[in-house]
Design a protein around this motif. Structure first.
Motif, PDB file in Angstrom:
ATOM      1  N   TYR A 196       0.820  -1.210   0.000  1.00 58.94           N
ATOM      2  CA  TYR A 196       0.000   0.000   0.000  1.00 58.94           C
ATOM      3  C   TYR A 196       0.856   1.263   0.000  1.00 58.94           C
ATOM      4  O   TYR A 196       0.330   2.373  -0.083  1.00 58.94           O
ATOM      5  CB  TYR A 196      -0.924   0.033   1.230  1.00 58.94           C
ATOM      6  CG  TYR A 196      -2.187  -0.776   1.063  1.00 58.94           C
ATOM      7  CD1 TYR A 196      -3.391  -0.165   0.717  1.00 58.94           C
ATOM      8  CD2 TYR A 196      -2.184  -2.154   1.248  1.00 58.94           C
ATOM      9  CE1 TYR A 196      -4.557  -0.905   0.563  1.00 58.94           C
ATOM     10  CE2 TYR A 196      -3.347  -2.904   1.100  1.00 58.94           C
ATOM     11  CZ  TYR A 196      -4.522  -2.273   0.756  1.00 58.94           C
ATOM     12  OH  TYR A 196      -5.671  -3.006   0.598  1.00 58.94           O
ATOM     13  N   LEU A 197       2.159   1.117   0.114  1.00 61.98           N
ATOM     14  CA  LEU A 197       3.043   2.276   0.150  1.00 61.98           C
ATOM     15  C   LEU A 197       3.262   2.819  -1.254  1.00 61.98           C
ATOM     16  O   LEU A 197       3.462   2.049  -2.190  1.00 61.98           O
ATOM     17  CB  LEU A 197       4.395   1.902   0.768  1.00 61.98           C
ATOM     18  CG  LEU A 197       4.396   1.515   2.243  1.00 61.98           C
ATOM     19  CD1 LEU A 197       5.771   1.004   2.645  1.00 61.98           C
ATOM     20  CD2 LEU A 197       4.000   2.705   3.108  1.00 61.98           C
ATOM     21  N   PRO A 198       3.245   4.161  -1.439  1.00 59.00           N
ATOM     22  CA  PRO A 198       3.575   4.730  -2.749  1.00 59.00           C
ATOM     23  C   PRO A 198       4.979   4.314  -3.150  1.00 59.00           C
ATOM     24  O   PRO A 198       5.876   4.206  -2.312  1.00 59.00           O
ATOM     25  CB  PRO A 198       3.477   6.244  -2.505  1.00 59.00           C
ATOM     26  CG  PRO A 198       2.612   6.391  -1.307  1.00 59.00           C
ATOM     27  CD  PRO A 198       2.888   5.198  -0.456  1.00 59.00           C
ATOM     28  N   LYS A 256       6.145  11.384   1.803  1.00 59.56           N
ATOM     29  CA  LYS A 256       5.609  12.350   2.756  1.00 59.56           C
ATOM     30  C   LYS A 256       4.537  11.664   3.590  1.00 59.56           C
ATOM     31  O   LYS A 256       3.565  11.137   3.060  1.00 59.56           O
ATOM     32  CB  LYS A 256       5.021  13.555   2.011  1.00 59.56           C
ATOM     33  CG  LYS A 256       6.062  14.336   1.211  1.00 59.56           C
ATOM     34  CD  LYS A 256       5.431  15.500   0.466  1.00 59.56           C
ATOM     35  CE  LYS A 256       6.467  16.244  -0.353  1.00 59.56           C
ATOM     36  NZ  LYS A 256       5.863  17.362  -1.129  1.00 59.56           N
ATOM     37  N   ILE A 257       4.716  11.707   4.908  1.00 55.08           N
ATOM     38  CA  ILE A 257       3.822  10.998   5.822  1.00 55.08           C
ATOM     39  C   ILE A 257       2.894  12.001   6.487  1.00 55.08           C
ATOM     40  O   ILE A 257       3.341  12.979   7.105  1.00 55.08           O
ATOM     41  CB  ILE A 257       4.630  10.232   6.889  1.00 55.08           C
ATOM     42  CG1 ILE A 257       5.592   9.258   6.205  1.00 55.08           C
ATOM     43  CG2 ILE A 257       3.704   9.502   7.842  1.00 55.08           C
ATOM     44  CD1 ILE A 257       6.563   8.602   7.147  1.00 55.08           C
ATOM     45  N   ARG A 265       0.981  10.296  -7.082  1.00 52.40           N
ATOM     46  CA  ARG A 265       1.604  11.413  -7.795  1.00 52.40           C
ATOM     47  C   ARG A 265       2.432  12.288  -6.857  1.00 52.40           C
ATOM     48  O   ARG A 265       3.540  12.698  -7.193  1.00 52.40           O
ATOM     49  CB  ARG A 265       0.518  12.250  -8.476  1.00 52.40           C
ATOM     50  CG  ARG A 265       1.047  13.400  -9.314  1.00 52.40           C
ATOM     51  CD  ARG A 265      -0.087  14.069 -10.086  1.00 52.40           C
ATOM     52  NE  ARG A 265      -1.128  14.556  -9.191  1.00 52.40           N
ATOM     53  CZ  ARG A 265      -1.081  15.747  -8.595  1.00 52.40           C
ATOM     54  NH1 ARG A 265      -0.049  16.547  -8.794  1.00 52.40           N
ATOM     55  NH2 ARG A 265      -2.069  16.135  -7.814  1.00 52.40           N
ATOM     56  N   ARG A 266       1.891  12.549  -5.693  1.00 53.78           N
ATOM     57  CA  ARG A 266       2.608  13.376  -4.711  1.00 53.78           C
ATOM     58  C   ARG A 266       3.487  12.552  -3.783  1.00 53.78           C
ATOM     59  O   ARG A 266       4.226  13.096  -2.975  1.00 53.78           O
ATOM     60  CB  ARG A 266       1.610  14.172  -3.883  1.00 53.78           C
ATOM     61  CG  ARG A 266       0.742  15.137  -4.701  1.00 53.78           C
ATOM     62  CD  ARG A 266      -0.222  15.869  -3.804  1.00 53.78           C
ATOM     63  NE  ARG A 266      -1.090  16.789  -4.551  1.00 53.78           N
ATOM     64  CZ  ARG A 266      -2.047  17.516  -4.005  1.00 53.78           C
ATOM     65  NH1 ARG A 266      -2.269  17.440  -2.711  1.00 53.78           N
ATOM     66  NH2 ARG A 266      -2.787  18.325  -4.748  1.00 53.78           N
ATOM     67  N   ASN A 267       3.370  11.216  -3.870  1.00 49.71           N
ATOM     68  CA  ASN A 267       4.110  10.306  -3.007  1.00 49.71           C
ATOM     69  C   ASN A 267       3.812  10.584  -1.534  1.00 49.71           C
ATOM     70  O   ASN A 267       4.712  10.694  -0.701  1.00 49.71           O
ATOM     71  CB  ASN A 267       5.619  10.396  -3.254  1.00 49.71           C
ATOM     72  CG  ASN A 267       6.323   9.099  -2.857  1.00 49.71           C
ATOM     73  OD1 ASN A 267       5.757   8.013  -2.970  1.00 49.71           O
ATOM     74  ND2 ASN A 267       7.552   9.216  -2.388  1.00 49.71           N
ATOM     75  N   THR A 268       2.517  10.716  -1.223  1.00 48.96           N
ATOM     76  CA  THR A 268       2.090  10.973   0.146  1.00 48.96           C
ATOM     77  C   THR A 268       1.220   9.833   0.646  1.00 48.96           C
ATOM     78  O   THR A 268       0.563   9.143  -0.134  1.00 48.96           O
ATOM     79  CB  THR A 268       1.286  12.286   0.247  1.00 48.96           C
ATOM     80  OG1 THR A 268       0.103  12.179  -0.558  1.00 48.96           O
ATOM     81  CG2 THR A 268       2.116  13.466  -0.243  1.00 48.96           C
TER      82      THR A 268
END
Length: 274
Positions: free
Chosen positions: A17-19, A27-28, A62-65
């Motif tokens: 589930y992690l980008p 970004k968390i 897309r934002r890696n959040t």
């Protein structure tokens, strides 16, 4: 992943589930805690994240959040980088001591933690004043102090977010889940026709109140929203109360988009604003 994932406090986020973006750092967001991160030699994104509260996992490739969308509740747990609305309780030589919620320890806001602040130009905040701040750190262990800031640590500026003292307006209480939805909706792209998180109440209010000069909002993850309608002049108080009632009604009754529109129309009619 398209299947919604519900996590409880202490659950670890499954790796699938992690980008997986390699161009941007992960970004968390709120509701998650970083337990370990990949070494500089690792080529795989093997971050280990744990939930600090119950909620639905939300990712943006897309934002890696990645963050946790909490369920509607009144309890707020401070998390680094959260935007919150705090009230000044008292001041000391170096800090403003602020209330985040009525039932948690006071947080510390440095008297120079404002854009361009010096010992001569720092804001002279008094008891009861409201500030829009970001959680800078939460410490570790029981009794750890929460530290706030009204600037972006990377730039020293009040943006993004318009951090700093909030003058005028009124503050309304919401659930932390509703606050998270409002923040998510405001940060998402407005290009889509579909309402973000099923929220249309703000866009509907914007259309109906355009003739009154619009309004400003500041939303805190601690379940508070500041509303300012000073452009409405003699109708400012009525417009402000109407907006607060619409937001609280949407929150309390978990209204769908159609019912949100009906609530806006009914509230503005009752307040004799339409």
């Amino acid at each position: 992943m398209t299947t919604p994932l519900i996590l409880l406090p202490g659950d670890e986020v499954p790796s699938d589930y992690l980008p997986s973006s390699k161009s941007n750092p992960l970004k968390i967001g709120s509701g998650l805690r970083l337990l370990s991160q990949p070494s500089t030699k690792s080529k795989e994104p093997n971050h280990v994240l744990s939930a600090t509260q119950a909620g639905i996992l939300e990712t943006d490739a897309r934002r890696n959040t990645i963050s946790l969308l909490s369920f509607p509740n009144r309890r707020y747990i401070p998390t680094t980088n959260d935007l919150i609305i705090a009230q000044v309780h008292h001041s000391s030589a170096d800090f403003f001591h602020c209330m985040i919620t009525p039932h948690t320890a006071q947080a510390l806001l440095g008297q120079l933690s404002f854009e361009g602040a010096t010992k001569k130009t720092r804001p002279m905040l008094k008891q009861g004043d409201i500030v829009y701040a970001r959680v800078l750190s939460v410490g570790i262990g029981a009794g750890a102090e929460v530290e706030l800031t009204c600037v972006n640590p990377a730039t020293g500026k009040a943006n993004p977010g318009g951090l700093g003292p909030l003058n005028g307006g009124m503050v309304f209480d919401l659930s932390t889940g509703m606050a998270a939805r409002l923040l998510h909706a405001s940060s998402s792209s407005a290009d889509d026709d579909e309402p973000v998180d099923g929220l249309v109440v703000l866009s509907e209010l914007g259309k109906k109140l355009e003739g009154f000069g619009g309004f400003e909002l500041a939303v805190g993850r601690n379940g508070k929203v500041w509303v300012d309608c000073s452009n409405a002049e003699e109708n400012a108080i009525k417009v402000t109360i109407a907006i607060g009632r619409c937001l609280q009604g949407t929150d309390e009754h978990n209204l769908n988009p159609a019912d949100q529109k009906k609530l806006v129309t009914r509230t503005l009619r009752d307040m004799k604003l339409v």
